[in-house]
Motif scaffolding. Sequence first.
Motif, short mmCIF file in Angstrom:
data_model
loop_
_atom_site.label_atom_id
_atom_site.label_comp_id
_atom_site.label_asym_id
_atom_site.label_seq_id
_atom_site.Cartn_x
_atom_site.Cartn_y
_atom_site.Cartn_z
N ILE A 141 0.81 -1.22 0.00
CA ILE A 141 0.00 0.00 0.00
C ILE A 141 0.84 1.26 0.00
O ILE A 141 0.39 2.33 -0.41
CB ILE A 141 -0.97 -0.02 1.21
N ASN A 142 2.10 1.14 0.47
CA ASN A 142 2.97 2.31 0.51
C ASN A 142 3.24 2.88 -0.88
O ASN A 142 3.56 4.04 -1.03
CB ASN A 142 4.32 1.94 1.12
N PRO A 144 2.56 4.03 -4.73
CA PRO A 144 1.43 4.65 -5.44
C PRO A 144 0.87 3.77 -6.56
O PRO A 144 -0.33 3.80 -6.80
CB PRO A 144 2.03 5.94 -6.01
N THR A 147 -2.10 1.58 -5.61
CA THR A 147 -3.39 2.26 -5.46
C THR A 147 -4.01 2.56 -6.82
O THR A 147 -5.22 2.45 -7.01
CB THR A 147 -3.20 3.55 -4.66
N GLN A 151 -7.68 1.70 -8.02
CA GLN A 151 -8.52 2.83 -8.39
C GLN A 151 -9.02 2.65 -9.83
O GLN A 151 -10.20 2.84 -10.11
CB GLN A 151 -7.72 4.13 -8.26
N GLY D 152 1.04 4.85 10.30
CA GLY D 152 -0.38 4.65 10.04
C GLY D 152 -1.04 5.93 9.57
O GLY D 152 -1.74 5.95 8.56
N PHE D 153 -0.77 7.03 10.26
CA PHE D 153 -1.38 8.30 9.86
C PHE D 153 -0.85 8.77 8.51
O PHE D 153 -1.57 9.37 7.73
CB PHE D 153 -1.15 9.37 10.92
N ILE D 155 -0.13 6.99 6.05
CA ILE D 155 -0.87 6.32 4.98
C ILE D 155 -2.33 6.77 4.99
O ILE D 155 -2.93 7.02 3.95
CB ILE D 155 -0.79 4.79 5.16
N TYR D 156 -2.88 6.91 6.19
CA TYR D 156 -4.31 7.16 6.33
C TYR D 156 -4.73 8.55 5.81
O TYR D 156 -5.71 8.67 5.07
CB TYR D 156 -4.70 7.02 7.81
N GLN D 159 -4.65 8.98 2.05
CA GLN D 159 -5.57 7.97 1.54
C GLN D 159 -7.02 8.46 1.63
O GLN D 159 -7.77 8.34 0.69
CB GLN D 159 -5.37 6.71 2.38
N ARG D 163 -7.16 10.09 -1.70
CA ARG D 163 -7.28 8.76 -2.30
C ARG D 163 -6.00 8.32 -3.00
O ARG D 163 -6.03 7.59 -3.98
CB ARG D 163 -8.45 8.71 -3.30
N LYS D 164 -4.89 8.83 -2.60
CA LYS D 164 -3.62 8.28 -3.09
C LYS D 164 -2.59 8.35 -1.97
O LYS D 164 -2.81 9.02 -0.95
CB LYS D 164 -3.13 9.00 -4.34
N THR D 165 -1.50 7.66 -2.13
CA THR D 165 -0.51 7.63 -1.06
C THR D 165 0.71 8.46 -1.42
O THR D 165 1.72 8.42 -0.75
CB THR D 165 -0.07 6.19 -0.76
N ALA D 293 3.93 7.97 1.12
CA ALA D 293 3.71 7.29 2.39
C ALA D 293 4.85 6.33 2.70
O ALA D 293 4.96 5.82 3.81
CB ALA D 293 2.39 6.54 2.37
N GLU E 344 -11.05 1.11 8.57
CA GLU E 344 -10.12 1.45 7.50
C GLU E 344 -8.77 0.78 7.81
O GLU E 344 -8.19 0.97 8.86
CB GLU E 344 -9.97 2.98 7.46
N SER E 346 -5.71 1.00 6.89
CA SER E 346 -4.45 1.69 7.13
C SER E 346 -4.36 2.22 8.56
O SER E 346 -3.31 2.60 9.03
CB SER E 346 -4.25 2.83 6.13
N LEU E 347 -5.51 2.23 9.25
CA LEU E 347 -5.47 2.66 10.65
C LEU E 347 -4.99 1.56 11.58
O LEU E 347 -4.76 1.79 12.75
CB LEU E 347 -6.85 3.14 11.10
N ARG E 349 -2.19 0.16 11.91
CA ARG E 349 -0.91 0.47 12.57
C ARG E 349 -1.10 1.44 13.72
O ARG E 349 -0.42 1.36 14.74
CB ARG E 349 0.04 1.12 11.58
N VAL E 350 -2.03 2.39 13.53
CA VAL E 350 -2.27 3.35 14.60
C VAL E 350 -2.81 2.63 15.83
O VAL E 350 -2.31 2.82 16.95
CB VAL E 350 -3.26 4.43 14.13
#
Lengths: 292, 258, 258, 374, 374
Positions: A141-142, A144, A147, A151, D152-153, D155-156, D159, D163-165, D293, E344, E346-347, E349-350
């Motif tokens: 997920i890190n 791009p 995603t 998408q 986490g934040f 990425i969150y 996102q 809607r992208k990282t 991210a 969600e 990605s949270l 990790r938080v």
Amino acid sequence: DGHASQKYILVSHAPDSDSWWNTIKNGIALAGDQMGVEVEYRNPPTGDLADMARIIEQAAASGPNGIITTLADYDVLSGPIKDAVASGVDVIIMNSGTPDQAREVGALMYVGQPEYDAGYAAGLRAKGDGVGSFLCVNHYINSPSSTQRCQGFADGLGIDLGNQMIDSGQDPAEIKNKVQAYLSANPNTDAVLTLGPTSADPTLLALDENGMAGDIYFGTFDLGDEIVKGIKAGVINWGIDQQPFLQAYLPVVVLTNYHRYGVLPGNNINSGPGFVTADGLEKVEAFAGEYR
Amino acid sequence: MNPIIEMRDIQKHFGSVIALAGVSVDVFAGECHCLLGDNGAGKSTFIKTMSGVHKPTAGEILFEGQPMNFANPRDAMDAGIATVHQHLAMIPLMSVSRNFFMGNEPVRKTLGIPFFDHEQANDVTMEEMRKMGINLRGPDQAVGTLSGGERQTVAIARAVYFGAKILILDEPTSALGVRQTANVLATIDKVRKQGIGVVFITHNVRHAMAVGDRFTVLNRGKTLGTAKRGEIKHEELQDMMAGGQEMVQLEGSLGGTV
Amino acid sequence: MNPIIEMRDIQKHFGSVIALAGVSVDVFAGECHCLLGDNGAGKSTFIKTMSGVHKPTAGEILFEGQPMNFANPRDAMDAGIATVHQHLAMIPLMSVSRNFFMGNEPVRKTLGIPFFDHEQANDVTMEEMRKMGINLRGPDQAVGTLSGGERQTVAIARAVYFGAKILILDEPTSALGVRQTANVLATIDKVRKQGIGVVFITHNVRHAMAVGDRFTVLNRGKTLGTAKRGEIKHEELQDMMAGGQEMVQLEGSLGGTV
Amino acid sequence: MSETQPTAAMADERIKQRSRLREAMIRPELGGIVGTIAVFTFFMLFAFDSGMFNSQGIMNWSQVSAQFMIIAVGACLLMIAGEFDLSVGSMIGFAGMMIAIFSVTLGWPVWMSILITFAICIALGAVNGFIVIRTGLPSFIVTLAFLFILRGFTIYFPQTIERKTIIGGIKDVAEGDWLAPVFGGKLFPGLFNWFGEIGIVDTFERGTRAGQPVVDGLPMLIVWALLLVVFGHVLLTKTRFGNWIYAAGGDAEAARNSGVPVARVKILMFMFTAFCATVFATCQVMEFGSAGADRGLLKEFEAIIAVVIGGALLTGGYGSVIGAALGALIFGVVQQGLFFAGVESSLFRVFLGVILLGAVILNTYIRRIITGEK
Amino acid sequence: MSETQPTAAMADERIKQRSRLREAMIRPELGGIVGTIAVFTFFMLFAFDSGMFNSQGIMNWSQVSAQFMIIAVGACLLMIAGEFDLSVGSMIGFAGMMIAIFSVTLGWPVWMSILITFAICIALGAVNGFIVIRTGLPSFIVTLAFLFILRGFTIYFPQTIERKTIIGGIKDVAEGDWLAPVFGGKLFPGLFNWFGEIGIVDTFERGTRAGQPVVDGLPMLIVWALLLVVFGHVLLTKTRFGNWIYAAGGDAEAARNSGVPVARVKILMFMFTAFCATVFATCQVMEFGSAGADRGLLKEFEAIIAVVIGGALLTGGYGSVIGAALGALIFGVVQQGLFFAGVESSLFRVFLGVILLGAVILNTYIRRIITGEK
Ligand SMILES: Nc1ncnc2c1ncn2[C@@H]1O[C@H](COP(=O)(O)OP(=O)(O)OP(=O)(O)O)[C@@H](O)[C@H]1O
Ligand SMILES: Nc1ncnc2c1ncn2[C@@H]1O[C@H](COP(=O)(O)OP(=O)(O)OP(=O)(O)O)[C@@H](O)[C@H]1O
Ligand SMILES: [Mg+2]
Ligand SMILES: [Mg+2]
């Protein structure tokens, strides 16, 4: 005869444990052998794109004849690539990025599969097969491009991505159990989309265990041993093959011929998306993970 | 009578430091042999070679007449040498009973597997501590909750309990109060009377005179000699411990109180 | 004459442990006030409240007649209280001179920026250590390479050097050899004569008698009372320190040597 | 009693003689110095004609080393103060992302985005420190928790917001900003132009920039690295605060009893580490124009490795900023040098591990000699 | 002198009374127990009808927790013995890859591949331990070096031998092997079939396996986890060796002086940790049929986190295997539960960071009460 003097460096954005890039390594190695040129493969160990920019600078400094690189993030990589071009190194963009961006940084050409477009095409295909909701198993997920694939697929289906993409991590057991958890919490999911062997292999097992194998619509990016078996068994409907071998092999061939004889194709090459289905699997089967 | 242990011309070098430059001492059964000397004279180093912690650089150790080569503290303990080190060998996070039996755990076999016999360990610990005048909350009380004096007492009680032939005490009284000190000295006396050889290190001449049978003074890694009880006077011993230097001057101003 | 510091009815609880149950002590300029008592009596805890390490749970501290509330050791040091703690406040990895000036670094301004004045620090350290009878290899020698006695001496030299009004020594002689002990006692004597109030904690009645002007005995977190020099005899003090218990019996068997 | 007591001639005959040369050589940085010499010798021999030592090549490994240096200085001072920060890598990702979100997504001025990000990150550093001090927990655990929370934040937020990282376009919004060049600019372009003219630095051969020097200025990244090293070194060795850092790390209890404000020192060092991470992130974002991210992954380890290669003690109380800087240099040169030397890239980690082990064993040996540890 | 001296009634009046209930509750596992109850209550409330607590859901988080448990037991004993192993994750990747190379590429029998891999990995654990003991370096650094070295080889070997970094086909070669089912098989299929028939376990409603029970056996992974927990718990609390583990971690010097063979204890614990990592890897390889170079990433931290959540002390000498197992359970349940609850992802990790912090603070409070630490 001086032919062996050419040297080409391929720079990828993948962390060095990412198995898919192996095909790329094999592709340039084979092309190097066949063309009689020196080839090297470089990548940032953790997949950090800023580190990758430094590697491109480094590659340029070591004075090769050409650099073949991905354009995973235009902002980060365009500077170093432009510098490389300006210092006299020919560049071909492969894998990620778009033909437009390739032109902009001064590359000779683009060989690859634009990620968003590939996802979009897959989405359209799935929509035609009656899919209305899906689960995207994102194991990196890190980055791009992951995603973008999800998408694109959502846009192709004409639905909102929303919470349908999960951050699965890379541990197979965790991926397997997360997929199962998601599917049991959302039993009405129509389709599963995985982004490569890392997420596809455990997902296959997950579906096998929860009995949805062959029942749920299953598409995946990028091929591998288990994916091919899955397609053969009818569990996976299709695999999007961007033919990484070509992404690595062709630029070396193109650059060598350009430098030796001054010939260059007049256009970009889209190596994918090609949909691999149960038909005509033998070659794929024989070389999955190695050249496919 | 032969000595239980005989240390002959022990040398010990640490890198560029010569901690012991040839020290010979022997210990007989039932005697209390006091080791005296200045800070850094090498007392702790010497008894550590005796208890298997250090290997001597040169010299010979005879245990009950046999040449011995202790590879580690276990060997020495197995031979019958129990030691209470200057810097306590107690682990604060562990319970008193686990500490008490550390390295000497009682074992009971079940199905051929040797399990730690907690029950016996607890009983013995409570009993031995009671004998030393310490009432524990329970055998599973952590050593970290004991006062310094109490910890010292646990260490001594442990050594006495396991101390088969030789009991080494490295400055056991230095941090103790009057009552605890009296207790320790009484214990030494008692142990000695049971026929165990005691090696007692102290800076306090009075404590040494109270229980010692022989006195060896170390100075800068060498022995200044060994004297029997009654052969030497309090003041002479004091002088030797300080290296004979300028004690007169200090004594004068402080009234012989040190 | 008023006392420099007056501690009134100090209480200190640690969780469920009552370490001090109301202790009052005062210290005058130029006197050596000895704090005596059993292990765990609360001596260290008491002087820690005096030096700002602990905040008392209840009670009042008057410094030169003013109520004082030390938030931390700095405050106490700034007010003029220097302390040598029982567990040394020395850092083995740091050089002697850095240790010597730790928390009190001399500063020289360059361009308005206060830089650590290493030169002065080194000179002072060498000089002070020489005065205490210790020859260092150099001011940058690490404290870790010193013997226990030498470290103790550094700590005392430092406290003396900065000890403006009150010098607190918590069992400074417990690990020391005869010569070093004499040295420390002589230093206490010297400091006292300079008009500084000294608080001296020890388990050794003789050491206390040698330099003390007044003697306060703690027992289980309470004072058993304070006596002036000459008002009390060695044996009485000894009895009080041990809580008066069963000393007779022990004394008998050990010949009054403790 | 006489004022000057006769000196007790301490144990002279009991210490074997040690040569003066050996005395002079034995310093905390020695491991770093030896390592640096070894590494340069090695690559001079095996990668000299690979372009590693032309102007572009030097700039390449200098920039990589400078990056390591920036975080190593913070990690070094914090480690000497007896603590650890495993959240440095996540902090780098987080800081970059904050700048991007503020400036690109929310459209705030870039200087304001940078300043607010610095404020947030330094505050987070203080929170780290505060929790460590108040709870007495090992910083390993506390900052490990922050490693996860911040990542986490990182990425969150993008996102959910975008809607992208990865968020790009920062170069565009930074155009004309007064603060951005302090992190992303280059110094002395004129000088380097002249270098290009007289041939000290190569020039581009073709393209839009033909004739210009390949190295067209000193990147601010390197300037920041040098500034931070000098600052850290002076702070540590020349000021009273430096003595407090050593003391806090050597033995917090003893330091506190001696009047050193240990809590303040440690919290300040956590804040300084966060500051360094934010400098790192800001330079990166300004140079590359985007925040992702995945930025900063594993950087906490790289910082710790550089510091440890540079001779600091993992448990605190001992080390040097110069050593850490040399450690960063070694790390950077090895990393890029292996590429130049054409070593199989998957073996890079193996080399890294072996070098780390070798450097640490050497340093331990040196330290034992210095401090007389047993 | 009389044999029994009068007891000195120690400081009774100076200790405030503490309730019996409180005494009984205060044990090292308390943090883990409280955490487990809290976590289950939470998910019962917020994710009950998501399928998290039907037979399939239970099997789901049980397997994830079992994985964590396997490495947590090793990490726990090692941590109590006063050391750390950061190379666990790399060891998992390495072990899996070795099995794959031996059995698939070299064509050796699977049982032999597994046994040789166990031998190699345990030997590597011993090397780790040996270096730590001999050099006196912190295990953080030594095992960090091995983290890089092993991961490097895990990528390098298959790359050079097979030209790929995922080696599959292990299931095929494992067909009929006597040792493979010990790691990859399932126990009591008949029992679970019967459960399915009588309705304790749901049956599949659609797909290829309609009518079969959704859970068709107890995976060996879970059996291994339970066996290791029991073994570790008995070893630690009921044997003399267990006392040595505590002693070695509490104060190595003191333990050595008391005759505890500290070096042997620590090296054995490093070997045991390697053993656990290899069990993990073998179960994974046998279940999924392939080995990848990226397996096990970050697992070392997850193991440490589970152990610390379970109440062990990072600096050694204190902790419990049951606690570590509960920590692993909490970790697994939270991770999977968040998916069931639809948070969600990605949270995650938080949450993980926050739970880690909360658990550790609770545990510290409990431990201080137990040990009377200050
Ligand atoms: N492990 C070691 N490494 C290096 N030097 C050491 C070591 N152990 C002791 N020494 C040195 O050897 C000398 C003798 O030390 P030792 O501890 O035996 O003295 P001691 O007589 O017990 O003194 P004290 O009365 O202060 O306890 C000292 O100079 C000490 O610094
Ligand atoms: N920080 C603390 N937390 C809890 N209990 C404490 C703390 N400090 C001291 N105590 C307890 O308070 C009591 C008094 O301790 P203190 O150290 O003051 O005794 P002391 O008179 O100095 O003894 P000694 O002669 O052994 O040094 C002891 O029971 C001790 O365990
Ligand atoms: Mg000693
Ligand atoms: Mg005390």
